[in-house]
Design a protein around this motif. Structure first.
Motif, PDB file in Angstrom:
ATOM      1  N   THR A  46     -24.142 -20.870  36.038  1.00  0.00           N
ATOM      2  CA  THR A  46     -25.103 -19.774  35.925  1.00  0.00           C
ATOM      3  C   THR A  46     -24.420 -18.451  35.593  1.00  0.00           C
ATOM      4  OG1 THR A  46     -25.047 -19.308  38.304  1.00  0.00           O
ATOM      5  CG2 THR A  46     -26.692 -20.894  37.548  1.00  0.00           C
ATOM      6  N   GLY A  47     -23.129 -18.507  35.260  1.00  0.00           N
ATOM      7  CA  GLY A  47     -22.398 -17.309  34.871  1.00  0.00           C
ATOM      8  C   GLY A  47     -21.824 -16.528  36.036  1.00  0.00           C
ATOM      9  N   GLY A  48     -21.689 -17.155  37.186  1.00  0.00           N
ATOM     10  CA  GLY A  48     -21.204 -16.432  38.358  1.00  0.00           C
ATOM     11  C   GLY A  48     -20.072 -17.131  39.079  1.00  0.00           C
ATOM     12  N   HIS A  49     -19.956 -16.803  40.338  1.00  0.00           N
ATOM     13  CA  HIS A  49     -18.928 -17.329  41.243  1.00  0.00           C
ATOM     14  C   HIS A  49     -19.579 -17.640  42.572  1.00  0.00           C
ATOM     15  CE1 HIS A  49     -15.567 -15.899  38.744  1.00  0.00           C
ATOM     16  NE2 HIS A  49     -16.225 -14.769  38.612  1.00  0.00           N
ATOM     17  N   LEU A  50     -18.864 -18.371  43.408  1.00  0.00           N
ATOM     18  CA  LEU A  50     -19.281 -18.453  44.804  1.00  0.00           C
ATOM     19  C   LEU A  50     -19.194 -17.042  45.388  1.00  0.00           C
ATOM     20  CD1 LEU A  50     -17.458 -21.701  45.958  1.00  0.00           C
ATOM     21  CD2 LEU A  50     -19.926 -21.303  45.995  1.00  0.00           C
ATOM     22  N   ALA A  51     -20.057 -16.744  46.326  1.00  0.00           N
ATOM     23  CA  ALA A  51     -20.086 -15.406  46.919  1.00  0.00           C
ATOM     24  C   ALA A  51     -18.730 -15.041  47.503  1.00  0.00           C
ATOM     25  CB  ALA A  51     -21.153 -15.330  48.004  1.00  0.00           C
ATOM     26  N   MET A 111     -24.439  -6.716  42.361  1.00  0.00           N
ATOM     27  CA  MET A 111     -24.429  -8.168  42.323  1.00  0.00           C
ATOM     28  C   MET A 111     -25.807  -8.707  42.677  1.00  0.00           C
ATOM     29  SD  MET A 111     -21.555  -9.503  41.524  1.00  0.00           S
ATOM     30  CE  MET A 111     -19.871  -9.064  41.343  1.00  0.00           C
ATOM     31  N   CYS A 112     -26.103  -9.842  42.099  1.00  0.00           N
ATOM     32  CA  CYS A 112     -27.289 -10.608  42.483  1.00  0.00           C
ATOM     33  C   CYS A 112     -26.788 -11.867  43.172  1.00  0.00           C
ATOM     34  CB  CYS A 112     -28.111 -10.992  41.254  1.00  0.00           C
ATOM     35  SG  CYS A 112     -28.868  -9.581  40.418  1.00  0.00           S
ATOM     36  N   TYR A 113     -27.520 -12.329  44.167  1.00  0.00           N
ATOM     37  CA  TYR A 113     -27.105 -13.497  44.940  1.00  0.00           C
ATOM     38  C   TYR A 113     -28.179 -14.564  44.900  1.00  0.00           C
ATOM     39  CZ  TYR A 113     -23.540 -10.359  46.650  1.00  0.00           C
ATOM     40  OH  TYR A 113     -22.491  -9.469  46.724  1.00  0.00           O
ATOM     41  N   LYS A 114     -27.745 -15.805  44.710  1.00  0.00           N
ATOM     42  CA  LYS A 114     -28.658 -16.946  44.715  1.00  0.00           C
ATOM     43  C   LYS A 114     -28.242 -17.850  45.878  1.00  0.00           C
ATOM     44  CE  LYS A 114     -30.025 -21.073  42.259  1.00  0.00           C
ATOM     45  NZ  LYS A 114     -29.655 -22.031  41.238  1.00  0.00           N
ATOM     46  N   PHE A 115     -29.190 -18.103  46.771  1.00  0.00           N
ATOM     47  CA  PHE A 115     -28.935 -18.942  47.929  1.00  0.00           C
ATOM     48  C   PHE A 115     -29.369 -20.363  47.606  1.00  0.00           C
ATOM     49  CE2 PHE A 115     -28.774 -14.722  49.387  1.00  0.00           C
ATOM     50  CZ  PHE A 115     -27.974 -14.705  50.508  1.00  0.00           C
ATOM     51  N   ALA A 169     -20.125 -26.893  44.258  1.00  0.00           N
ATOM     52  CA  ALA A 169     -20.791 -25.603  44.457  1.00  0.00           C
ATOM     53  C   ALA A 169     -20.206 -24.558  43.507  1.00  0.00           C
ATOM     54  CB  ALA A 169     -20.650 -25.152  45.908  1.00  0.00           C
ATOM     55  N   LYS A 170     -18.888 -24.566  43.397  1.00  0.00           N
ATOM     56  CA  LYS A 170     -18.201 -23.637  42.489  1.00  0.00           C
ATOM     57  C   LYS A 170     -18.659 -23.884  41.046  1.00  0.00           C
ATOM     58  CE  LYS A 170     -13.444 -22.336  41.357  1.00  0.00           C
ATOM     59  NZ  LYS A 170     -12.036 -22.505  41.752  1.00  0.00           N
ATOM     60  N   SER A 171     -18.744 -25.131  40.646  1.00  0.00           N
ATOM     61  CA  SER A 171     -19.197 -25.477  39.288  1.00  0.00           C
ATOM     62  C   SER A 171     -20.644 -25.062  39.057  1.00  0.00           C
ATOM     63  CB  SER A 171     -19.058 -26.986  39.047  1.00  0.00           C
ATOM     64  OG  SER A 171     -17.709 -27.363  39.037  1.00  0.00           O
ATOM     65  N   SER A 172     -21.476 -25.244  40.065  1.00  0.00           N
ATOM     66  CA  SER A 172     -22.877 -24.854  39.958  1.00  0.00           C
ATOM     67  C   SER A 172     -23.005 -23.344  39.744  1.00  0.00           C
ATOM     68  CB  SER A 172     -23.631 -25.282  41.214  1.00  0.00           C
ATOM     69  OG  SER A 172     -24.989 -24.957  41.116  1.00  0.00           O
ATOM     70  N   CYS A 173     -22.220 -22.573  40.473  1.00  0.00           N
ATOM     71  CA  CYS A 173     -22.242 -21.116  40.316  1.00  0.00           C
ATOM     72  C   CYS A 173     -21.727 -20.710  38.941  1.00  0.00           C
ATOM     73  CB  CYS A 173     -21.423 -20.446  41.407  1.00  0.00           C
ATOM     74  SG  CYS A 173     -22.136 -20.567  43.063  1.00  0.00           S
ATOM     75  N   TYR A 189     -24.188 -25.832  52.258  1.00  0.00           N
ATOM     76  CA  TYR A 189     -24.932 -24.872  51.452  1.00  0.00           C
ATOM     77  C   TYR A 189     -23.938 -23.879  50.856  1.00  0.00           C
ATOM     78  CZ  TYR A 189     -29.225 -26.596  53.582  1.00  0.00           C
ATOM     79  OH  TYR A 189     -30.262 -27.395  53.984  1.00  0.00           O
ATOM     80  N   TYR A 190     -24.391 -23.096  49.908  1.00  0.00           N
ATOM     81  CA  TYR A 190     -23.505 -22.131  49.264  1.00  0.00           C
ATOM     82  C   TYR A 190     -24.327 -20.995  48.685  1.00  0.00           C
ATOM     83  CZ  TYR A 190     -25.010 -24.727  45.142  1.00  0.00           C
ATOM     84  OH  TYR A 190     -25.782 -25.345  44.168  1.00  0.00           O
ATOM     85  N   ILE A 191     -23.641 -19.935  48.335  1.00  0.00           N
ATOM     86  CA  ILE A 191     -24.280 -18.748  47.763  1.00  0.00           C
ATOM     87  C   ILE A 191     -23.516 -18.399  46.489  1.00  0.00           C
ATOM     88  CG2 ILE A 191     -24.895 -16.328  48.122  1.00  0.00           C
ATOM     89  CD1 ILE A 191     -24.583 -16.960  51.192  1.00  0.00           C
ATOM     90  N   CYS A 192     -24.254 -18.207  45.403  1.00  0.00           N
ATOM     91  CA  CYS A 192     -23.644 -17.767  44.146  1.00  0.00           C
ATOM     92  C   CYS A 192     -23.846 -16.278  43.981  1.00  0.00           C
ATOM     93  CB  CYS A 192     -24.297 -18.479  42.954  1.00  0.00           C
ATOM     94  SG  CYS A 192     -24.107 -20.264  42.945  1.00  0.00           S
ATOM     95  N   GLU A 193     -22.881 -15.633  43.358  1.00  0.00           N
ATOM     96  CA  GLU A 193     -23.046 -14.226  43.007  1.00  0.00           C
ATOM     97  C   GLU A 193     -22.865 -14.086  41.508  1.00  0.00           C
ATOM     98  OE1 GLU A 193     -20.052 -12.117  45.335  1.00  0.00           O
ATOM     99  OE2 GLU A 193     -18.827 -11.901  43.541  1.00  0.00           O
ATOM    100  N   VAL A 194     -23.721 -13.256  40.922  1.00  0.00           N
ATOM    101  CA  VAL A 194     -23.697 -12.999  39.485  1.00  0.00           C
ATOM    102  C   VAL A 194     -23.828 -11.482  39.306  1.00  0.00           C
ATOM    103  CG1 VAL A 194     -24.831 -13.451  37.275  1.00  0.00           C
ATOM    104  CG2 VAL A 194     -24.817 -15.210  39.038  1.00  0.00           C
ATOM    105  N   LYS A 195     -23.055 -10.932  38.401  1.00  0.00           N
ATOM    106  CA  LYS A 195     -23.170  -9.493  38.133  1.00  0.00           C
ATOM    107  C   LYS A 195     -24.563  -9.197  37.596  1.00  0.00           C
ATOM    108  CE  LYS A 195     -18.413  -8.223  37.414  1.00  0.00           C
ATOM    109  NZ  LYS A 195     -17.442  -7.591  36.564  1.00  0.00           N
ATOM    110  N   ALA A 196     -25.159  -8.152  38.150  1.00  0.00           N
ATOM    111  CA  ALA A 196     -26.481  -7.724  37.714  1.00  0.00           C
ATOM    112  C   ALA A 196     -26.343  -7.039  36.352  1.00  0.00           C
ATOM    113  CB  ALA A 196     -27.104  -6.775  38.729  1.00  0.00           C
ATOM    114  N   ASN A 197     -27.205  -7.394  35.450  1.00  0.00           N
ATOM    115  CA  ASN A 197     -27.210  -6.769  34.120  1.00  0.00           C
ATOM    116  C   ASN A 197     -28.323  -5.752  34.061  1.00  0.00           C
ATOM    117  OD1 ASN A 197     -25.096  -8.376  33.130  1.00  0.00           O
ATOM    118  ND2 ASN A 197     -26.524 -10.008  32.594  1.00  0.00           N
ATOM    119  N   ALA A 198     -27.971  -4.547  33.714  1.00  0.00           N
ATOM    120  CA  ALA A 198     -28.983  -3.495  33.581  1.00  0.00           C
ATOM    121  C   ALA A 198     -29.733  -3.682  32.272  1.00  0.00           C
ATOM    122  CB  ALA A 198     -28.302  -2.125  33.605  1.00  0.00           C
TER     123      ALA A 198
END
Length: 132
Positions: A22-27, A1-5, A15-19, A121-130
């Motif tokens: 970007t193709g992710g979820h809240l952490a 996972m990649c995380y955006k703070f 916050a959920k919509s913002s994540c 504040y919130y943290i988004c998580e997105v699956k890392a793409n190889a």
């Protein structure tokens, strides 16, 4: 996972919509290792701020049923990081919905002390793409 703070504060829904934009979820700290990693990052990123970052866990749909932002339930017997006394049970006639956040103290346990309409504040998580 990649995380955006996030460097801004939003309601849980925003916050959920913002994540999601970007193709992710809240952490979703579903295990001790992920939780510990994210807490360390919070402490390093916001050393002088007393913040309550949202996590992707809510009881918005049904009181007492906690669901992760990806739709999976926080089941009985699963690892969790609730602060003692949490999650709390609301009056069944309450219109308040609850979302989880980290309590910014020495332990960074989860709490459901605030309505989902507060801005944190919130943290988004997105699956890392190889790379291919």
């Amino acid at each position: 996972m990649c995380y955006k703070f996030a460097t801004d504060e939003k309601t849980y829904s925003d916050a959920k919509s913002s994540c999601r934009a970007t193709g992710g979820h809240l952490a979703m700290p579903k295990d001790q290792a992920t939780n510990d990693f994210l807490v360390k990052q919070i402490k390093d990123s916001f050393p002088s701020k007393y913040i309550f970052p949202w996590i992707g866990l809510t009881a918005q749909v049904q009181e007492g049923t906690w669901v992760w932002d990806d739709g999976t339930a926080l089941g009985t017997g699963q690892w969790n990081n609730w602060d003692p006394g949490y999650p709390r049970h609301l009056d069944p006639h309450s219109t308040q919905t609850r979302c989880a956040a980290w309590l910014p103290n020495y332990s960074y346990k989860w709490i459901d002390h605030f309505a989902c309409t507060y801005a944190f504040y919130y943290i988004c998580e997105v699956k890392a793409n190889a790379a291919p």
